[in-house]
Design an enzyme around this catalytic site. Structure first.
Site, PDB file in Angstrom:
ATOM      1  N   PRO A 232       0.774  -1.352   0.076  1.00  0.00           N
ATOM      2  CA  PRO A 232      -0.043  -0.015   0.083  1.00  0.00           C
ATOM      3  C   PRO A 232       0.769   1.223  -0.016  1.00  0.00           C
ATOM      4  O   PRO A 232       1.628   1.605   0.938  1.00  0.00           O
ATOM      5  CB  PRO A 232      -0.844  -0.093   1.425  1.00  0.00           C
ATOM      6  N   ASP A 406       5.851   2.092   1.764  1.00  0.00           N
ATOM      7  CA  ASP A 406       5.237   1.086   1.929  1.00  0.00           C
ATOM      8  C   ASP A 406       4.763   1.380   3.259  1.00  0.00           C
ATOM      9  O   ASP A 406       5.359   1.406   4.420  1.00  0.00           O
ATOM     10  CB  ASP A 406       6.042  -0.298   2.035  1.00  0.00           C
ATOM     11  N   HIS A 407       3.350   1.496   3.218  1.00  0.00           N
ATOM     12  CA  HIS A 407       2.584   1.899   4.446  1.00  0.00           C
ATOM     13  C   HIS A 407       2.675   0.777   5.246  1.00  0.00           C
ATOM     14  O   HIS A 407       2.326   0.919   6.606  1.00  0.00           O
ATOM     15  CB  HIS A 407       1.140   2.315   4.223  1.00  0.00           C
ATOM     16  N   ARG A 408       2.900  -0.326   5.022  1.00  0.00           N
ATOM     17  CA  ARG A 408       2.934  -1.630   5.837  1.00  0.00           C
ATOM     18  C   ARG A 408       4.262  -1.313   6.764  1.00  0.00           C
ATOM     19  O   ARG A 408       4.255  -1.847   8.106  1.00  0.00           O
ATOM     20  CB  ARG A 408       3.136  -2.965   5.230  1.00  0.00           C
ATOM     21  N   ILE A 410       6.223   1.652   6.835  1.00  0.00           N
ATOM     22  CA  ILE A 410       6.691   3.134   7.474  1.00  0.00           C
ATOM     23  C   ILE A 410       5.204   4.049   7.687  1.00  0.00           C
ATOM     24  O   ILE A 410       4.422   4.030   6.722  1.00  0.00           O
ATOM     25  CB  ILE A 410       7.512   3.783   6.331  1.00  0.00           C
TER      26      ILE A 410
END
Length: 434
Positions: A232, A406-408, A410
């Protein structure tokens, strides 16, 4: 005894390649270290060296052949004192045809259709025995719920490959194992279906010419699709004043001229990103499902456009190198990339990436993360803009930089801190030479 030359694995992930060119012919005498062939992987063309001495007795795979599996015998060498004509490889036995169950004639009354029998199902592997399978076969098996222990591989050395999974029902287990194993307490959730591959392009009667995709282009398509589906993305943009950095660049280049070094803006931005990652280590990471990997140094992958695609040579430990060292290494790597001569160690890995399209006049863009990395910095063009300097409107050289995260792995706040740190380093560049 004849020596079989097999298609080598030129990188840890290589499963097949193209035999681009033979550098020897049948009857040639070769010794250890002689170049035998050029082999094209998905990223580079690499030279294959001889290990043994002898005479090339037979070439089994013609140059220009695509999709040659790792481990395939490509040539035969006759050893010292051996007759080359008698050292040719015997023809490989034809594989046994797969048994395909005949279709049942439908019964007059409705009846449940029998479950399809999986091909090449074997007894389960002994407990603790290593299962030999390609990375792609392992991933597809995990997605489809297939137990690799019950399959017989048809690849080199009995290795399970993608083709061995064709027609095998999800969740299949061997009959012996099924009888001995207790019933599970709860059904496992169904694996998510694999994304459908792009189909043929419809013909609308428009004049056209189709060109076969190179291995590099196929890899780019697969990895970018994987990145957008699995990671994401969150995008954060800052505007950065470049005047101080451009002034420092001019001063440094004047002092480096005698050494034949000329810093580019991109060399300085590589250093700035590396230092920013060292100061914000929570962004110098990779997401691993149930683990987070924190890197102890910043290795920066730099996007380089080459004929047929894009490759990302790596400046290792960019934060610990001088900008002149980065400039020299970058020039060497870019030249090797354009010639297709990069070694796997020079483009595989990296902890974060930078992509600069400013030289093409692109003001701002977002880049796709290069997995398993968790961020990439997209650099736009520096241009004269109205800008507030010391509470007064002025003209300044400004560029827009956009970080993809990468929102998973960071959080937005950590990504914002990295962008803030990067901006400060570029606007106050003496910190890059300290």
């Amino acid at each position: 005894m004849p020596i079989e030359l097999k298609m080598p694995a030129l990188s840890p992930t290589m499963e097949e390649g193209t035999l681009a060119k033979w550098l020897v012919k049948e009857g040639d005498t070769v010794k250890s270290g002689d170049l035998l062939a050029e082999i094209e992987t998905d990223k580079a063309t690499m030279e294959f060296e001889a290990v043994d001495e002898g005479i090339v007795a037979q070439i089994l795979v013609a140059e220009g052949t695509d999709n040659v599996k790792v481990g395939t015998v490509i040539a035969v060498i006759a050893g010292e004192g051996e007759d080359a004509s008698s050292a040719k490889a015997a023809p490989a036995p034809a594989p046994a045809p797969a048994v395909v169950p005949k279709a049942e004639t439908p019964a007059p009354a409705p009846a449940a259709a029998p479950a399809p029998a999986p091909a090449a199902v074997a007894a389960p592997a002994a407990s603790g025995e290593r299962i030999k399978a390609s990375p792609l076969a392992k991933r597809l098996a995990a997605e489809q719920g297939i137990d690799l222990k019950v399959l017989t591989g048809t690849g080199p050395g009995g290795r399970i490959v993608k083709a061995d999974l064709a027609g095998v029902p999800a969740g299949v287990v061997a009959p012996v194992a099924a009888a001995a194993a207790p019933a599970p307490a709860a059904a496992a959730p169904a694996a998510a279906p694999a994304p459908a591959a792009a189909g043929p392009i419809p013909d609308f009667g428009i004049p056209h010419e189709d060109e076969k995709l190179s291995g590099m282009r196929k890899t780019i398509a697969r990895r970018l699709t994987q990145s957008m589906q699995e990671s994401p993305h969150i995008y954060l943009t800052v505007d950065i004043r470049l005047d101080a950095l451009l002034k420092l660049r001019g001063e440094l280049n004047a002092s480096l001229e005698s050494r034949g070094v000329k810093l580019s803006v991109n060399d300085m931005l590589i250093k700035a990103l590396a230092v920013a990652l060292e100061r914000v280590p929570q962004c110098n990471v990779s997401f691993g499902g149930d683990v987070m990997r924190f890197y102890k140094r910043a290795d920066i992958s730099v996007a380089v456009s080459i004929p047929g695609g894009l490759i990302t040579p790596i400046i290792t430990d960019a934060g610990g190198k001088s900008m002149s060292k980065i400039s020299t290494e970058m020039a060497e790597l870019a030249a090797k990339a354009k010639e297709g001569k990069l070694q796997p160690s020079e483009y595989q890995g990296g902890t974060a990436s930078i992509s600069n399209m400013g030289m093409m006049g692109i003001k701002q863009f977002t880049a796709v993360i290069n997995p398993p990395q968790a961020m990439i910095m997209a650099i736009g063009a520096g241009e004269k803009r109205p800008y507030v300097v010391d509470d007064a409107l002025a003209i300044a050289t400004v560029m827009s930089a956009t970080g993809s995260f990468d929102h998973r792995a960071i959080d937005g706040a950590d990504g914002a801190l990295l962008m803030k740190t990067f901006k400060e380093l570029v606007e106050n560049p003496l910190g890059l030479v300290a």
